[in-house]
Every structure is written in structure tokens, then in C-alpha cells.
Design a protein around this motif. Structure first.
Motif, short mmCIF file in Angstrom:
data_model
loop_
_atom_site.label_atom_id
_atom_site.label_comp_id
_atom_site.label_asym_id
_atom_site.label_seq_id
_atom_site.Cartn_x
_atom_site.Cartn_y
_atom_site.Cartn_z
N VAL A 184 0.69 -1.17 -0.01
CA VAL A 184 -0.03 -0.05 0.07
C VAL A 184 0.73 1.19 0.17
O VAL A 184 1.96 1.15 0.33
CB VAL A 184 -1.08 0.01 1.30
N PRO A 185 0.32 2.29 -0.51
CA PRO A 185 1.27 3.71 -0.77
C PRO A 185 1.47 4.43 0.57
O PRO A 185 2.42 5.12 0.65
CB PRO A 185 0.51 4.39 -1.75
N GLU A 186 0.46 4.07 1.42
CA GLU A 186 0.70 4.80 2.70
C GLU A 186 1.85 4.16 3.47
O GLU A 186 1.53 3.43 4.55
CB GLU A 186 -0.56 4.85 3.48
N THR A 187 3.03 4.60 3.51
CA THR A 187 4.11 4.08 4.16
C THR A 187 4.52 4.66 5.45
O THR A 187 5.58 4.16 6.02
CB THR A 187 5.24 3.97 3.33
N GLY A 188 3.67 5.85 5.60
CA GLY A 188 4.28 6.59 6.81
C GLY A 188 5.49 7.48 6.46
O GLY A 188 6.04 7.19 5.27
N SER A 189 6.04 8.18 7.22
CA SER A 189 7.20 8.98 6.82
C SER A 189 8.17 9.47 8.34
O SER A 189 7.46 9.38 9.30
CB SER A 189 6.94 10.17 6.03
N HIS A 190 9.28 9.90 8.19
CA HIS A 190 10.04 10.17 9.54
C HIS A 190 10.86 11.42 8.83
O HIS A 190 11.47 11.54 7.98
CB HIS A 190 10.78 9.10 9.91
N ARG A 191 11.15 12.38 9.73
CA ARG A 191 12.07 13.42 9.62
C ARG A 191 12.60 13.62 11.12
O ARG A 191 11.96 13.97 11.88
CB ARG A 191 11.46 14.56 9.16
N GLY A 192 13.90 13.70 11.19
CA GLY A 192 14.57 13.83 12.56
C GLY A 192 14.04 13.04 13.76
O GLY A 192 14.09 11.80 13.37
N HIS A 193 13.33 13.51 14.71
CA HIS A 193 12.87 12.82 15.77
C HIS A 193 11.29 12.56 15.47
O HIS A 193 10.62 11.92 16.51
CB HIS A 193 12.91 13.56 17.19
N VAL A 194 10.79 13.08 14.53
CA VAL A 194 9.36 12.93 14.18
C VAL A 194 8.94 11.84 13.13
O VAL A 194 9.72 11.57 12.23
CB VAL A 194 8.98 14.13 13.53
#
Length: 439
Positions: A415-425
Motif C-alpha cells: 500500500v502507498p501509505e508508508t508513513g514517513s519520518h524526519r529527525g525525531h518525528v
């Protein structure tokens, strides 16, 4: 296994009146002086709050697709001190997925069979009479290993209609536990994800009291109590999930409320301190928190309020400089750059991720999710496999950050909704249920 009588309230399909019967029965049994333990079979995160309001005890999800035997046992253990369990099924009795999960396919029938809780089938008889017996008979015969207590006939139009429907059930040798006349005021308010939240109901306690009176008048509650039986598993290893941090600032208001009860109970049981705060009241997370967790909910209904919540957003940004922040579904959207509501109005969100989501053109996303992490998520290391559930109507317009996980549906389709991350978020569209148990 230890003896624990229970029943499963189910139906041939959604929309047949399961929840109103469930709430009325919980309250009626509690009014009779019984300690009643409610459960929800399947991944619903709205109904448990209604169950709690009706029974006075926290309700927990039992999910044979997402949960292994150890977690199911730990959740069943929450029934200690109860005299009877009442579980509400999801969708139709046998509805599940095609591919086996941690311990099953996710149907309410599996839960009932595993725990030995007889099914009380709510049959909507509107538009039929004796023919309803064929439906009930088919559900009883489809899997003879699923215990069956009988039926409650719902939305009966007249005494004549009741006589005909009862005649069909007698012919099929199916026990009729009650007959509910058609009443429009027994419908709970709904919105696009199903029922409104329990905290939003204008007079929930009075409504539940009315359901209990209605059931007591038209249903043989003593017969339902007599039909209850079953056992719950006891394992030496059973424990609820451990907390992802010691001090957890948890967003908690009408915009952020969808957290599975077993997670919160597990966090507390392992000594974590949960520090609630309200973004809608422009509250910042506790400055001493180790982790900020934004659950799902309905941020799309409060876009303007969240956009103006500068104390909340600045507190979130300050925390994210040094410590983790995680959002699920609605919480994930609130961590993004912007949220566009159904009227097309763009609302500025926290901007800790680049995500932009829109409700202007609704797109339905529903189903179990298996995620293998490519980056850490609070409480879980990269390569951990997680089980969860996704349910929303938003569309991704922009997602520039690195994907958090490889995510698939229950049958293994990406599914395309992989989540994401940036720094501590970090953020995900799925609501976490559990990490996979070691086999």
C-alpha cells in the motif's frame, strides 16, 4: 484455560443494530448487579468508549488477525473479577480477511469459537418474515463449531410480523431470545468513520438507559445470561505491550482520541506515566515528557482551531528538537505541513513533516496493515514487524519525507501509505495494534 462465561453479540452484516443491543444489554446486566466485562471483536476504536460508558468497565479489542495467542491471553485476563463477558462483533459474523494473521483471519466467529462464547445473532427482519429463519439457519450451520445461543429479531413492524418471523424460527428450531419493535430513536448518531465519539454524544447516559429499558421490555435477558458460557486462555507469558517511553505526553480531546485500550493499559501496567494534553485547548505537551504521541481522531473537523493553536504547535516543535514525536492517522496529518478540509480550505498544521492531506476529494482507505520498519518508531527498532489497521478518507497530496516502513495489506499487497519520518518525528496512517509475536 479458566472458566469465564460470555456471549458474542453479532449479526449477518453491519447496520443491523448490534451496538444499540450491546449497550442496552451491558447496562441492563450492570443494573442487575453483575460485574460485566465488555470486549470488541475486531479493530474498532470507537465502540470501546461506548461500552465503558454502558458497563463501567474498560472495554478491550480482541483481534485474531493482528494478535497472537500471548496478547489475546493478556487481554482476556482483563476480565478478572467479572461475572460475565459480553463481546460485540465487527461487520458480519464470518467476515474476516483472506490471509491468516497471527492467530486467525479476524472474524468475530473465530473469537466466539476460540473462547466458547455462544453467538446471539441480531437479525434485521424488516422486509421479510419467515425468510429470516433461512438466514439464521445458514449462519448457525455455516460452521457448526461456532457456539450458537439464538437470535434477537430487530425492527419488527407489527404483532403479525412478529408471529410470522417467530414461526419461521420455530420451524428451523432456532431459539428466539427477543423481538425488538421498529424504533427510529434507537439509532446512534454517525459520521464518516461510523459512530460519533462517545464524548461527543449530547446525552449518552440517558440514551444508554433508554436502550436498557427497551431491551428489558422486549428481550429475555435471563435466557441470555443462562446461555453464556466459555473459557479464557491463561498463559504464563501473557503481558500487555510495553510502553515506548517512561513519560508519554498523549494528545487527548475530540480531535485526538483513537488509541487502542490495551496499549494504554499496558503502558500503565509497566509503570509509564501518561500525561494527557489538549491541542484543541492550545495546550503544549508536558515539557518533561520523553515522548509525544498524537493518536488518530477527527482533526479534519477542527482544522481552523488546530491551525491557530500556536502554543500547541510551538511546544511540539520544541520537543521534536531533541525527543521523539509520533502521530497516527489524524495525529500524523496534524504533524504535516497542511490539512485541506472537505470545503477545500487549507489549514496550516505543525509542519514537522512535509505531509499535505486533503478531504476535499474523499478516498476510502480501510483494512489491516503489516508494516516492516525502515527507521525507528518509538518503542520499535528498524526491521520490526508491526500489525495495525487503517481507516480514513483522506488523500495524500504531498509526502516528501523518507518512508517509515514497507507497508502491506492483510494479503501482502503493498500500500502507498508508508508513513514517513524526519529527525525525531514519525507518523503512520495505520493505528498500531501490536508488534508481531516471535514464533
Amino acid at each position: 484455560m479458566t472458566d469465564m462465561p460470555g456471549i458474542m453479540i453479532s449479526a449477518p452484516s453491519s447496520g443491523t443494530g448490534k451496538t444499540t443491543v450491546m449497550l442496552g444489554l451491558l447496562r441492563a446486566l450492570a443494573n442487575d448487579g453483575l460485574h460485566v466485562q465488555p470486549f470488541k471483536s475486531g479493530p474498532d476504536y470507537i465502540d470501546p468508549a461506548f461500552h465503558h460508558a454502558a458497563s463501567g468497565r474498560a472495554s478491550f479489542n480482541l483481534d485474531t488477525w493482528a494478535m497472537g495467542e500471548d496478547l489475546l491471553g493478556a487481554i482476556c485476563d482483563q476480565a478478572k473479577g467479572a461475572e460475565i463477558c459480553v463481546a460485540e462483533g465487527s461487520m458480519g459474523l464470518y467476515d474476516g480477511v483472506a490471509t491468516r494473521g497471527q492467530s486467525g483471519f479476524g472474524s468475530s466467529a473465530e473469537t466466539a469459537q476460540r473462547l466458547g462464547w455462544p453467538v446471539v445473532l441480531i437479525v434485521d427482519v424488516s422486509g421479510q418474515a419467515q425468510s429470516a429463519a433461512a438466514t439464521a439457519l445458514g449462519f448457525q450451520a455455516y460452521n457448526p463449531d461456532v457456539p450458537f445461543a439464538g437470535v434477537i429479531l430487530n425492527r419488527c413492524a407489527s404483532p403479525r410480523h412478529e408471529r410470522l418471523a417467530r414461526r419461521g424460527m420455530e420451524q428451523a428450531d432456532i431459539t428466539v431470545l427477543g423481538v425488538l419493535p421498529r424504533r427510529g430513536d434507537l439509532t446512534l448518531p454517525e459520521r464518516h468513520l461510523g459512530l460519533i465519539q462517545a464524548v461527543e454524544h449530547p446525552d449518552l447516559d440517558a440514551a444508554i438507559a433508554g436502550y436498557a429499558d427497551f431491551l428489558r421490555e422486549h428481550v429475555d435477558i435471563a435466557a441470555i445470561r443462562a446461555a453464556a458460557r466459555g473459557q479464557i486462555p491463561v498463559h504464563a507469558r501473557t503481558q500487555l505491550p510495553k510502553p515506548p517511553a517512561q513519560r508519554i505526553a498523549l494528545a487527548r480531546d475530540a480531535a485526538f482520541s483513537f488509541t487502542y485500550p490495551h496499549l494504554l493499559e499496558g503502558w500503565r501496567a509497566h509503570g509509564a506515566e501518561i500525561l494527557p494534553f489538549s491541542p484543541l485547548s492550545d495546550e503544549a505537551p508536558d515539557a518533561e515528557a520523553d515522548l509525544v504521541w498524537l493518536p488518530g481522531g477527527y482533526p479534519e473537523l477542527h482544522g481552523g482551531t488546530l491551525a491557530a493553536a500556536e502554543t500547541f504547535k510551538s511546544g511540539l516543535a520544541k520537543h521534536a528538537k531533541t525527543r521523539p514525536v509520533h502521530g497516527e492517522c489524524g495525529g500524523y496529518m496534524a504533524l504535516g505541513e497542511a490539512l485541506i478540509d472537505k470545503a477545500g480550505t487549507r489549514h496550516q498544521m505543525a509542519g514537522l513533516l512535509g505531509l499535505v492531506t486533503s478531504y476535499e476529494k474523499r478516498k476510502f482507505h480501510l483494512g489491516y496493515r503489516r508494516a516492516v520498519l525502515e527507521a525507528p518508531l518509538p518503542g520499535h527498532a528498524p526491521s520490526a514487524a508491526l500489525r495495525g489497521h487503517e481507516f480514513h478518507y483522506s488523500t495524500i497530496l504531498q509526502q516528501p519525507d523518507a518512508p517509515l516502513a514497507r507497508v502491506a495489506d492483510a494479503d501482502g499487497n503493498a500500500v502507498p501509505e508508508t508513513g514517513s519520518h524526519r529527525g525525531h518525528v514519525t507518523g503512520t496512517f495505520f493505528h498500531l495494534i501490536t508488534a508481531e509475536e516471535a514464533q
